[in-house]
Design an enzyme around this catalytic site. Structure first.
Site, PDB file in Angstrom:
ATOM      1  N   HIS A 157      -8.429 -34.826 -10.250  1.00  0.00           N
ATOM      2  CA  HIS A 157      -9.907 -35.094 -11.254  1.00  0.00           C
ATOM      3  C   HIS A 157     -10.435 -36.809 -10.175  1.00  0.00           C
ATOM      4  O   HIS A 157      -9.392 -37.638  -9.975  1.00  0.00           O
ATOM      5  CB  HIS A 157      -9.627 -34.992 -12.426  1.00  0.00           C
ATOM      6  N   LYS A 161     -10.869 -39.779 -15.431  1.00  0.00           N
ATOM      7  CA  LYS A 161     -10.443 -38.726 -16.615  1.00  0.00           C
ATOM      8  C   LYS A 161      -9.474 -39.025 -17.461  1.00  0.00           C
ATOM      9  O   LYS A 161      -8.141 -39.632 -16.642  1.00  0.00           O
ATOM     10  CB  LYS A 161     -10.187 -37.407 -15.624  1.00  0.00           C
TER      11      LYS A 161
END
Length: 269
Positions: A157, A161
């Site tokens: 990600h 995040k």
């Protein structure tokens, strides 16, 4: 189709996901954005929620939760656990139905969601993407057919995040473990460093990558003797999450209370 549009409030309206949701609602045909929420310190307060699209929705971004929910029958929430839980309490009180895409809840948070779902209808899933949920179904089938294969889950990600592994990766592990009549908590290995010894039979390993603007990549590796199977899902935009959320709203329109997930919405049970 009802002649009355589904009245939706969006939490975190000026964030990346909030904007994707607003765009998906505007394009839906049967849904209407009737309220847009953001934090009291947001610089977007007072602006039209669809201004970023070059459109006018007639809905100003506000921070007053009760005022916003009074104008809506549904709330879509992709914020942070503490914010979502606060919103959920008021939704349960007012009978507003909720789609929760927020990740990172602890056990107490999950219990609070289940309690609220006794008063109003809730779709709670770590990933709202239709493709991801079909991938989960494929993992269920693979796990049942390949009980003795080593299983590793790799997720990547963007650098912003804050939780790891991702909620989707954890859900993948839970689905695999349940398909093999086990519990993920008894099998998960989240960290490897130094002299780890040989791989423990039956373990489910997790690897986390964070960097750049990766929207979300997940790969599950089933490694056997002489072969391996990889099942992957890669997101190139958040549009899939937004479209799945709109489908979840349509599903909730038929329910007054209860806790559901995207397998219910997509009839994947």
């Amino acid at each position: 189709m009802s002649s009355h549009p589904l009245r939706i409030a969006v939490a975190g309206a000026s964030g990346r996901m909030g904007r994707m949701l607003i765009e998906a609602i505007a394009a839906s045909g049967d849904c209407q954005l009737t309220a847009a929420l953001d934090q009291p310190q947001s610089p977007s307060l007072g602006q039209d929620a669809a201004a970023f699209l070059g459109q006018s929705s007639g809905v100003a971004i506000e921070s007053d939760l009760r005022s916003a929910l009074a104008k809506a029958d549904f709330l879509i929430d992709f914020t942070r656990p503490e914010g979502t839980l606060a919103h959920l309490q008021v939704c349960a009180e007012l009978g507003v139905k909720v789609v929760i895409g927020t990740t990172g809840f602890d056990d107490a948070g999950k219990a609070a969601i289940a309690a609220a779902a006794q008063k109003t209808a809730v779709v709670f899933a770590p990933n709202m993407s239709v493709g991801v949920n079909v991938t989960l179904k494929l993992l269920e089938l693979a796990a049942q057919a390949l009980p003795d294969y080593d299983i590793e889950i790799v997720e990547a990600h963007h650098k912003h995040k804050v939780d790891a592994p991702s909620g989707t990766a954890l859900k993948m592990g839970e689905v695999i473990a349940a398909a093999q009549n086990t519990a993920l908590a008894d099998r998960a290995v989240y960290e490897r460093y130094g002299h780890t010894g040989a791989r423990k039979a039956g373990s489910i390993g997790f690897a986390t990558i964070r960097g750049g603007d990766i929207v979300g990549d997940h790969t599950v590796l089933f490694a056997g003797t002489g072969e391996r199977i990889e099942i992957s899902h890669k997101s190139s935009s958040r549009a899939g999450y937004a479209e799945g959320s709109v489908q979840a709203v349509r599903f909730l329109a038929k329910h007054s209370a209860g806790l559901f997930d995207m397998f219910d919405v997509l009839k994947l049970r």
